[in-house]
Design a protein around this motif. Sequence first.
Motif, PDB file in Angstrom:
ATOM      1  N   LEU A   1       0.812  -1.218   0.000  1.00 55.11           N
ATOM      2  CA  LEU A   1       0.000   0.000   0.000  1.00 55.11           C
ATOM      3  C   LEU A   1       0.847   1.269   0.000  1.00 55.11           C
ATOM      4  CD1 LEU A   1      -2.757   1.345   0.034  1.00 55.11           C
ATOM      5  CD2 LEU A   1      -2.718   1.192   2.529  1.00 55.11           C
ATOM      6  N   LYS A   2       1.821   1.342   0.874  1.00 55.52           N
ATOM      7  CA  LYS A   2       2.652   2.542   0.967  1.00 55.52           C
ATOM      8  C   LYS A   2       3.377   2.804  -0.358  1.00 55.52           C
ATOM      9  CE  LYS A   2       6.353   4.628   3.673  1.00 55.52           C
ATOM     10  NZ  LYS A   2       7.279   4.478   4.794  1.00 55.52           N
ATOM     11  N   THR A   3       3.913   1.766  -0.961  1.00 54.59           N
ATOM     12  CA  THR A   3       4.633   1.893  -2.227  1.00 54.59           C
ATOM     13  C   THR A   3       3.704   2.379  -3.330  1.00 54.59           C
ATOM     14  OG1 THR A   3       6.064   0.074  -1.544  1.00 54.59           O
ATOM     15  CG2 THR A   3       6.113   0.674  -3.864  1.00 54.59           C
ATOM     16  N   VAL A   4       2.495   1.845  -3.380  1.00 52.78           N
ATOM     17  CA  VAL A   4       1.526   2.244  -4.404  1.00 52.78           C
ATOM     18  C   VAL A   4       1.147   3.709  -4.220  1.00 52.78           C
ATOM     19  CG1 VAL A   4      -0.833   1.894  -5.245  1.00 52.78           C
ATOM     20  CG2 VAL A   4       0.622  -0.077  -4.754  1.00 52.78           C
ATOM     21  N   MET A   5       0.882   4.112  -3.016  1.00 50.66           N
ATOM     22  CA  MET A   5       0.478   5.498  -2.752  1.00 50.66           C
ATOM     23  C   MET A   5       1.626   6.470  -3.079  1.00 50.66           C
ATOM     24  SD  MET A   5      -2.650   5.253  -1.990  1.00 50.66           S
ATOM     25  CE  MET A   5      -3.096   6.843  -1.350  1.00 50.66           C
ATOM     26  N   GLN A   6       2.851   6.097  -2.734  1.00 56.14           N
ATOM     27  CA  GLN A   6       4.000   6.951  -3.054  1.00 56.14           C
ATOM     28  C   GLN A   6       4.193   7.050  -4.562  1.00 56.14           C
ATOM     29  OE1 GLN A   6       7.180   5.151  -0.795  1.00 56.14           O
ATOM     30  NE2 GLN A   6       6.862   6.507   0.950  1.00 56.14           N
ATOM     31  N   ALA A   7       4.000   5.923  -5.253  1.00 58.45           N
ATOM     32  CA  ALA A   7       4.151   5.917  -6.710  1.00 58.45           C
ATOM     33  C   ALA A   7       3.128   6.845  -7.347  1.00 58.45           C
ATOM     34  CB  ALA A   7       4.006   4.500  -7.244  1.00 58.45           C
ATOM     35  N   ALA A   8       1.897   6.805  -6.878  1.00 57.79           N
ATOM     36  CA  ALA A   8       0.850   7.671  -7.420  1.00 57.79           C
ATOM     37  C   ALA A   8       1.156   9.139  -7.108  1.00 57.79           C
ATOM     38  CB  ALA A   8      -0.509   7.271  -6.865  1.00 57.79           C
ATOM     39  N   ALA A   9       1.690   9.411  -5.934  1.00 53.99           N
ATOM     40  CA  ALA A   9       1.993  10.791  -5.529  1.00 53.99           C
ATOM     41  C   ALA A   9       3.138  11.388  -6.347  1.00 53.99           C
ATOM     42  CB  ALA A   9       2.325  10.840  -4.042  1.00 53.99           C
ATOM     43  N   GLU A  10       4.046  10.554  -6.843  1.00 54.06           N
ATOM     44  CA  GLU A  10       5.176  11.046  -7.640  1.00 54.06           C
ATOM     45  C   GLU A  10       4.720  11.756  -8.910  1.00 54.06           C
ATOM     46  OE1 GLU A  10       8.137   8.060  -8.457  1.00 54.06           O
ATOM     47  OE2 GLU A  10       8.285   7.514  -6.335  1.00 54.06           O
ATOM     48  N   ALA A  11       3.538  11.419  -9.391  1.00 55.44           N
ATOM     49  CA  ALA A  11       3.020  12.027 -10.620  1.00 55.44           C
ATOM     50  C   ALA A  11       2.400  13.404 -10.363  1.00 55.44           C
ATOM     51  CB  ALA A  11       1.998  11.094 -11.261  1.00 55.44           C
ATOM     52  N   LYS A  12       2.312  13.818  -9.108  1.00 56.32           N
ATOM     53  CA  LYS A  12       1.774  15.120  -8.695  1.00 56.32           C
ATOM     54  C   LYS A  12       0.315  15.344  -9.103  1.00 56.32           C
ATOM     55  CE  LYS A  12       6.145  17.393  -8.423  1.00 56.32           C
ATOM     56  NZ  LYS A  12       7.275  17.371  -9.234  1.00 56.32           N
ATOM     57  N   PRO A  13      -0.562  14.430  -8.715  1.00 56.40           N
ATOM     58  CA  PRO A  13      -1.980  14.649  -9.006  1.00 56.40           C
ATOM     59  C   PRO A  13      -2.577  15.649  -8.021  1.00 56.40           C
ATOM     60  CG  PRO A  13      -1.738  12.642  -7.764  1.00 56.40           C
ATOM     61  CD  PRO A  13      -0.338  13.153  -8.035  1.00 56.40           C
TER      62      PRO A  13
END
Length: 163
Positions: free
Chosen positions: A141-153
Amino acid sequence: MKKSKSWLLACLLGFGVFLYACKPSDAKLQKEVNDKLAATTPGVIAEVKGGVATLSGEVMDDATKSAAEASAKEVKGIKSVTNNVMITPPPPPPPPVVISPDDLLKSSVDSVLNAKGISGVTATIANGEVTLTGTIKKSQLKTVMQAAAEAKPKKINNKLTLQ
């Protein structure tokens, strides 16, 4: 006659020493000026030599610089003030948050998830918001959320199912 001249000379000399001793010392004046500056304009300090206060430090505007000088001049015994205070402009505002367009955001999120080896997650993008769906292990979960946040949505909506 010589005795009266000697006596008069001794009196004048004693009076001169008395007047000199009554004059406030530079160290005392410096302490008084710095105490006053600490209360009115923090960040400004003074050094006093021969009754002349030299101000140094940094302030945000010209009004504060002038206020520091006025405060130093108010101290009894200060003959003049040399104002070497520097005016520093305020720091620039932080850059605006860049929100990626939806197509770029989609490709960015997908590539980061693939690069991190995360499968079973689908990212849907609408108006800068990422909605994550699918089933993953709780440890991912943490990895997925960080990955999504890297795209700056603008926002991340977590609709993931945890195993």
